[in-house]
Design a protein around this motif. Structure first.
Motif, PDB file in Angstrom:
ATOM      1  N   VAL A  51       2.139  -7.335   2.544  1.00 34.44           N
ATOM      2  CA  VAL A  51       2.314  -7.540   1.011  1.00 34.44           C
ATOM      3  C   VAL A  51       3.087  -8.725   0.681  1.00 34.44           C
ATOM      4  O   VAL A  51       2.847  -9.527  -0.270  1.00 34.44           O
ATOM      5  CB  VAL A  51       3.030  -6.012   0.496  1.00 34.44           C
ATOM      6  N   PHE A  52       4.052  -8.959   1.103  1.00 29.55           N
ATOM      7  CA  PHE A  52       5.151 -10.066   0.847  1.00 29.55           C
ATOM      8  C   PHE A  52       4.502 -11.374   1.193  1.00 29.55           C
ATOM      9  O   PHE A  52       4.801 -12.285   0.628  1.00 29.55           O
ATOM     10  CB  PHE A  52       6.421 -10.008   1.425  1.00 29.55           C
ATOM     11  N   GLY A  53       3.850 -11.224   2.524  1.00 32.76           N
ATOM     12  CA  GLY A  53       2.914 -12.382   2.934  1.00 32.76           C
ATOM     13  C   GLY A  53       2.064 -12.757   1.845  1.00 32.76           C
ATOM     14  O   GLY A  53       1.692 -14.082   1.460  1.00 32.76           O
ATOM     15  N   LEU A  54       1.135 -11.900   1.397  1.00 37.79           N
ATOM     16  CA  LEU A  54       0.049 -12.088   0.498  1.00 37.79           C
ATOM     17  C   LEU A  54       0.634 -12.455  -0.935  1.00 37.79           C
ATOM     18  O   LEU A  54       0.228 -13.586  -1.589  1.00 37.79           O
ATOM     19  CB  LEU A  54      -0.620 -10.744   0.091  1.00 37.79           C
ATOM     20  N   LEU A  55       1.915 -12.064  -1.373  1.00 32.84           N
ATOM     21  CA  LEU A  55       2.674 -12.349  -2.534  1.00 32.84           C
ATOM     22  C   LEU A  55       2.914 -13.943  -2.544  1.00 32.84           C
ATOM     23  O   LEU A  55       2.839 -14.615  -3.313  1.00 32.84           O
ATOM     24  CB  LEU A  55       3.783 -11.632  -2.769  1.00 32.84           C
ATOM     25  N   ALA A  56       3.559 -14.287  -1.341  1.00 32.19           N
ATOM     26  CA  ALA A  56       4.023 -15.446  -1.354  1.00 32.19           C
ATOM     27  C   ALA A  56       2.642 -16.670  -1.176  1.00 32.19           C
ATOM     28  O   ALA A  56       3.012 -17.613  -1.986  1.00 32.19           O
ATOM     29  CB  ALA A  56       4.858 -15.864   0.144  1.00 32.19           C
ATOM     30  N   LEU A  57       1.772 -16.186  -0.572  1.00 32.00           N
ATOM     31  CA  LEU A  57       0.496 -16.895  -0.736  1.00 32.00           C
ATOM     32  C   LEU A  57      -0.029 -17.084  -2.007  1.00 32.00           C
ATOM     33  O   LEU A  57      -0.296 -18.289  -2.421  1.00 32.00           O
ATOM     34  CB  LEU A  57      -0.481 -16.491   0.342  1.00 32.00           C
ATOM     35  N   LEU A  58      -0.147 -16.041  -2.836  1.00 30.34           N
ATOM     36  CA  LEU A  58      -0.614 -16.116  -4.165  1.00 30.34           C
ATOM     37  C   LEU A  58       0.264 -17.044  -4.913  1.00 30.34           C
ATOM     38  O   LEU A  58      -0.144 -17.823  -6.036  1.00 30.34           O
ATOM     39  CB  LEU A  58      -0.733 -14.730  -4.570  1.00 30.34           C
ATOM     40  N   ILE A  59       1.612 -16.982  -4.938  1.00 32.21           N
ATOM     41  CA  ILE A  59       2.384 -17.656  -5.683  1.00 32.21           C
ATOM     42  C   ILE A  59       2.388 -19.083  -5.355  1.00 32.21           C
ATOM     43  O   ILE A  59       2.352 -19.981  -6.410  1.00 32.21           O
ATOM     44  CB  ILE A  59       4.175 -17.218  -5.591  1.00 32.21           C
ATOM     45  N   ALA A  60       2.367 -19.559  -4.123  1.00 35.98           N
ATOM     46  CA  ALA A  60       2.100 -20.939  -3.745  1.00 35.98           C
ATOM     47  C   ALA A  60       0.568 -21.355  -4.030  1.00 35.98           C
ATOM     48  O   ALA A  60       0.595 -22.340  -4.647  1.00 35.98           O
ATOM     49  CB  ALA A  60       2.278 -20.917  -2.169  1.00 35.98           C
ATOM     50  N   PHE A  61      -0.534 -20.488  -4.143  1.00 35.74           N
ATOM     51  CA  PHE A  61      -1.589 -20.938  -4.542  1.00 35.74           C
ATOM     52  C   PHE A  61      -1.608 -21.269  -6.018  1.00 35.74           C
ATOM     53  O   PHE A  61      -2.198 -22.383  -6.432  1.00 35.74           O
ATOM     54  CB  PHE A  61      -2.534 -19.898  -4.279  1.00 35.74           C
ATOM     55  N   THR A  62      -1.314 -20.229  -6.887  1.00 37.57           N
ATOM     56  CA  THR A  62      -1.096 -20.382  -8.224  1.00 37.57           C
ATOM     57  C   THR A  62      -0.308 -21.601  -8.812  1.00 37.57           C
ATOM     58  O   THR A  62      -0.501 -22.317  -9.741  1.00 37.57           O
ATOM     59  CB  THR A  62      -0.821 -19.260  -8.945  1.00 37.57           C
ATOM     60  N   PHE A  63       0.843 -21.515  -8.147  1.00 37.54           N
ATOM     61  CA  PHE A  63       1.938 -22.562  -8.713  1.00 37.54           C
ATOM     62  C   PHE A  63       1.320 -24.017  -8.231  1.00 37.54           C
ATOM     63  O   PHE A  63       1.330 -24.880  -9.020  1.00 37.54           O
ATOM     64  CB  PHE A  63       3.047 -22.459  -8.023  1.00 37.54           C
ATOM     65  N   PHE A  64       1.107 -24.052  -6.878  1.00 30.32           N
ATOM     66  CA  PHE A  64       0.500 -25.648  -6.556  1.00 30.32           C
ATOM     67  C   PHE A  64      -0.725 -25.878  -7.205  1.00 30.32           C
ATOM     68  O   PHE A  64      -0.568 -27.359  -7.643  1.00 30.32           O
ATOM     69  CB  PHE A  64       0.078 -25.473  -5.405  1.00 30.32           C
ATOM     70  N   GLY A  65      -1.681 -24.991  -7.697  1.00 29.05           N
ATOM     71  CA  GLY A  65      -2.752 -25.405  -8.575  1.00 29.05           C
ATOM     72  C   GLY A  65      -2.566 -25.894 -10.065  1.00 29.05           C
ATOM     73  O   GLY A  65      -2.986 -26.714 -10.265  1.00 29.05           O
ATOM     74  N   ALA A  66      -1.642 -25.170 -10.647  1.00 25.81           N
ATOM     75  CA  ALA A  66      -1.046 -25.350 -11.883  1.00 25.81           C
ATOM     76  C   ALA A  66      -0.557 -26.656 -11.913  1.00 25.81           C
ATOM     77  O   ALA A  66      -0.680 -27.407 -12.924  1.00 25.81           O
ATOM     78  CB  ALA A  66      -0.193 -24.159 -12.526  1.00 25.81           C
TER      79      ALA A  66
END
Length: 259
Positions: A51-66
């Motif tokens: 869960v925490f790995g997926l959360l970190a991945l999603l945060i990185a994906f959305t923040f980098f994209g934005a």
């Protein structure tokens, strides 16, 4: 309610929700300890890690994209200023008597472009301003082509002028597309849901401690909610508190040069 207020309320709600789920997870863990008496569920670390790995991945994906799209939108403003400036300079290639009217149209067009994205929350007004920009483009195009077709206009001048105008007009479509380029809203709802689930797991994992660590709870909730807030803000830089308006200075400087 404005967009900026909505984002602030969403982030505050997420902050409170994370704290609530941490407390809920703690109570579930305490109840499990009291019922089983053998400690917390064994092997739960694997699920928590996923869960925490997926959360970190999603945060990185959305923040980098934005952040990437934020930089692209700033670059497009500079590109448009360069395109308008180049086309304006190439008006010197046209017959002298055709230049004053075209220069006046260019100045009107630049003023219009400066206010086009001033209030994008008002979609009707923004659409009307884009329509006015297109009308001015049509006028500039017709006047410039008419001047290029005159006998005294050199052939290469027409090629250079038409190329500059098409670049100047195409960048407006690119900017419109950039303002509409966002990830689906479900991505942010998924991100918020993962933050709540992470809070639940943190509360469950710390339930073995006799006392609550309010510092860790508040830091955990603050970091996650603040990260989500900043990500949404830079994803919509014409609507919230973090804005890309400073990039418009390139158009302002060009306007001052064309006076």
């Amino acid at each position: 309610m404005g967009f900026a207020s909505q984002v602030v309320l969403f982030s505050l709600g997420l902050f409170a929700g994370i704290l609530l789920f941490v407390e809920l997870g703690r109570r579930v863990g305490i109840a499990h300890l009291a019922r089983e008496g053998r400690g917390l569920t064994k092997g739960a670390e694997a699920a928590e890690g996923a869960v925490f790995g997926l959360l970190a991945l999603l945060i990185a994906f959305t923040f980098f994209g934005a952040a990437s799209r934020f930089d692209d939108r700033r670059r497009l403003v500079a590109d448009e200023a360069n395109a308008i400036g180049t086309a304006y300079l190439r008006l010197d290639l046209l017959p002298a008597d055709a230049q004053p009217e075209l220069r006046a149209l260019f100045r009107r067009y630049l003023e219009a472009r400066l206010v086009t994205y001033r209030n994008v929350e008002d979609r009707v007004a923004t659409a009307a301003r884009l329509g006015s920009d297109a009308a001015l483009q049509r006028q500039i195009w017709l006047k410039a082509v008419s001047a290029c077709k005159r006998v005294e206009t050199p052939g290469p001048a027409m090629t250079l002028m038409v190329t500059s105008l098409t670049e100047m007009f195409d960048i407006t479509d690119t900017r419109v597309a950039a303002t509409r380029n966002h990830p689906p809203r479900v991505v942010y709802w998924l991100l918020g849901s993962l933050c709540l689930i992470a809070g639940l797991l943190v509360g469950y994992a710390t339930s073995r401690n006799p006392d609550r660590s309010w510092l860790h709870m508040f830091v955990f909730a603050t970091i996650l909610s603040l990260t989500v807030y900043v990500t949404i803000e830079i994803e919509y830089p014409r609507m919230g508190l973090i804005r890309v308006d400073s990039a418009d200075q390139a158009l302002v400087d060009l306007r001052d040069q064309l006076r």
